[in-house]
Design an enzyme around this catalytic site. Structure first.
Site, mmCIF file in Angstrom:
data_model
loop_
_atom_site.group_PDB
_atom_site.id
_atom_site.type_symbol
_atom_site.label_atom_id
_atom_site.label_comp_id
_atom_site.label_asym_id
_atom_site.label_seq_id
_atom_site.Cartn_x
_atom_site.Cartn_y
_atom_site.Cartn_z
ATOM 1 C CG ASP A 178 -8.308 -2.733 0.653
ATOM 2 O OD1 ASP A 178 -8.642 -1.725 1.296
ATOM 3 O OD2 ASP A 178 -7.125 -3.032 0.416
ATOM 4 C CB SER A 198 -8.123 -1.446 -3.019
ATOM 5 O OG SER A 198 -8.476 -2.734 -2.552
ATOM 6 C CB SER A 199 -5.251 -2.643 -8.324
ATOM 7 O OG SER A 199 -4.011 -3.023 -7.728
ATOM 8 C CB SER A 200 -4.937 -6.797 -4.789
ATOM 9 O OG SER A 200 -5.153 -6.094 -3.577
ATOM 10 N N GLY A 213 -0.453 -0.645 -7.891
ATOM 11 C CA GLY A 213 0.575 -0.172 -6.984
ATOM 12 C C GLY A 213 0.352 1.215 -6.435
#
Length: 440
Positions: free
Chosen positions: A204, A148-150, A144
């Protein structure tokens, strides 16, 4: 107030942690560990889906997958982060590969399950080449935070399933070449858009899979061609300070999709593939403003339509951001096109960062109070420039700061947050790191 600095575990520690998580969840040893980095975008926000060039770089913070292929088509996964950064899940979530479809899977598992589905949809693998898998996940990319953790989760998953398919067919993994990594990035984009439900662009995933150690990567989002760009802040005695506002952002809540849809609609009504194609040559700020004025004249004359449920001032402001941000990136590319940089070069970069944030705040309206306060406090404390980075509505901001001023700027931001009653921000220093890879 004393600033809180994010602590990033060493790669060996994270590899050991994710391996242990796998062992606890599934009762045996994983066959491999893969990882992919988060990212910071230096400049070029909300223009990847409009065909602009973006300037991200990979972070040292990474998401790790411990994995073993299965003999059936069952996908089982467990994560140390949970759906919202909570404590670790004690039991795996699971889904059959054949059951993966838009709307069929929710939460963090969508970012995992969507990848093999998208790889098959893109024709990168056949159904028979993909086994199921047992997967454990751990990460040092803050959830969050707009880093760009996703995409890091998707790209590490892509490496694993690419390796499975290569082993089953005897071919070279797609990850062995930049062309193949580009194809994997496109599959990851599709997974995020159609399975996770976040209609993002391709920046990303591209940087996570294609980063160059030590370099910013200029990505032309019309064709995903890339070139490394040397932006050596260390040599200039500067630092890029990342300020995590800890205002959690969510790109699947509709706000991001609404803005992208408006840009796509405007391009379509102009007969363009992307808004980048509105420029006749290399984009400039002067031409960007001219094109906005031309578009407004066409709307007034009834020659083109406004995006649905959008008034003229709102649509004009959104278009102005997209076109001027595309032009700002071109100015930055010109600044760093030569090997030598001067104080003026870095001052101009700071001005571009400031202008980018002001546009994202005032025209595109994707900032928030926490982001604006971080940016304003950093500027007031002596940063050369600062702006939000990532999708917005929370997440992180970055500041270009002389190295000796880093503690001062961080303290100023932390103190401003304390006075405002916001969550305590967290800080890290960013430097360009390597792309997704197999670690064990």
């Amino acid at each position: 107030m004393t600033p809180v600095w994010k602590k990033t575990p060493k790669p060996t520690e994270l590899i050991d942690r994710v391996t242990q998580a796998f062992r606890l969840a599934f009762g045996y040893e994983p066959t491999a560990v893969y990882s992919a980095p988060g990212r910071v975008n230096l400049l070029g926000e909300h223009i990847d889906y409009s065909g602009g060039t973006v300037l991200p770089f990979a972070l040292p913070q990474r998401t790790y997958l411990a994995v073993t292929p299965r003999q059936d088509r069952l996908l089982r996964a467990v994560t140390a982060q949970g759906d919202a950064g909570a404590s670790a899940s004690s039991s795996p979530r699971e889904i059959e590969l054949g059951a993966i479809a838009p709307g069929a899977v929710e939460g963090w598992l969508a970012y995992v399950a969507g990848v093999p589905w998208a790889m098959a949809q893109e024709g990168l693998v056949s159904r028979d080449e993909l086994p199921g898998a047992d997967i454990a996940i751990d990460s040092s990319v803050p959830l969050g935070a707009g880093l760009s953790s996703s995409a890091a989760l998707e790209c590490s998953t892509a490496l694993a399933f690419d390796a499975f398919a290569a082993a089953n067919t005897g071919r070279e993994p797609l990850s062995a070449s930049d062309t193949g990594r580009t194809q994997l990035a496109i599959a990851c984009i599709r997974a995020e858009n159609e399975i996770a439900g976040a209609n993002t662009g391709g920046m990303d995933q591209s940087i996570s899979l294609r980063a160059h150690q030590g370099s910013v990567l200029a990505i032309d989002c019309r064709d995903f061609s890339t070139r490394p760009l040397t932006v050596d802040v260390d040599r200039a005695g500067l630092a890029l300070l990342v300020m995590d506002t800890r205002a959690h952002h969510n790109l699947s809540d509709g706000q991001y999709a609404k803005r992208r849809a408006a840009c796509d609609f405007t391009a379509d009504t102009l007969g363009l593939t992307t808004l980048r194609d509105y420029f006749e040559s290399t984009p400039t700020l002067a031409e960007a403003h001219q094109l906005v004025a031309r578009w407004e004249e066409q709307v007034t004359a009834g020659m083109v339509d406004l995006p649905p449920q959008t008034d003229l001032p709102t649509a004009r402001a959104a278009l102005r951001h997209a076109l001027t941000e595309i032009a700002r990136v071109e100015e930055c590319l010109a600044l760093f096109s030569t090997a030598e940089t001067t104080e003026q070069t870095w001052a101009q970069l700071g001005d571009l960062l400031n202008a980018s944030h002001d546009s994202l705040r005032d025209d595109y309206r994707v900032s928030c109070d926490e982001l604006d306060l971080a940016v304003n406090a950093a500027r007031a404390a002596g940063a050369l420039g600062a702006r939000m980075t990532g999708g917005g509505f929370g997440g992180s901001a970055i500041a270009l700061v002389s190295q000796e001023l880093v503690p001062t700027v961080a303290e100023a931001v932390a103190s401003a947050y304390e006075r405002a009653g916001f969550n305590h921000p967290e800080f890290l220093l960013a430097s360009p790191a390597a792309s997704a890879a197999q670690d064990r």
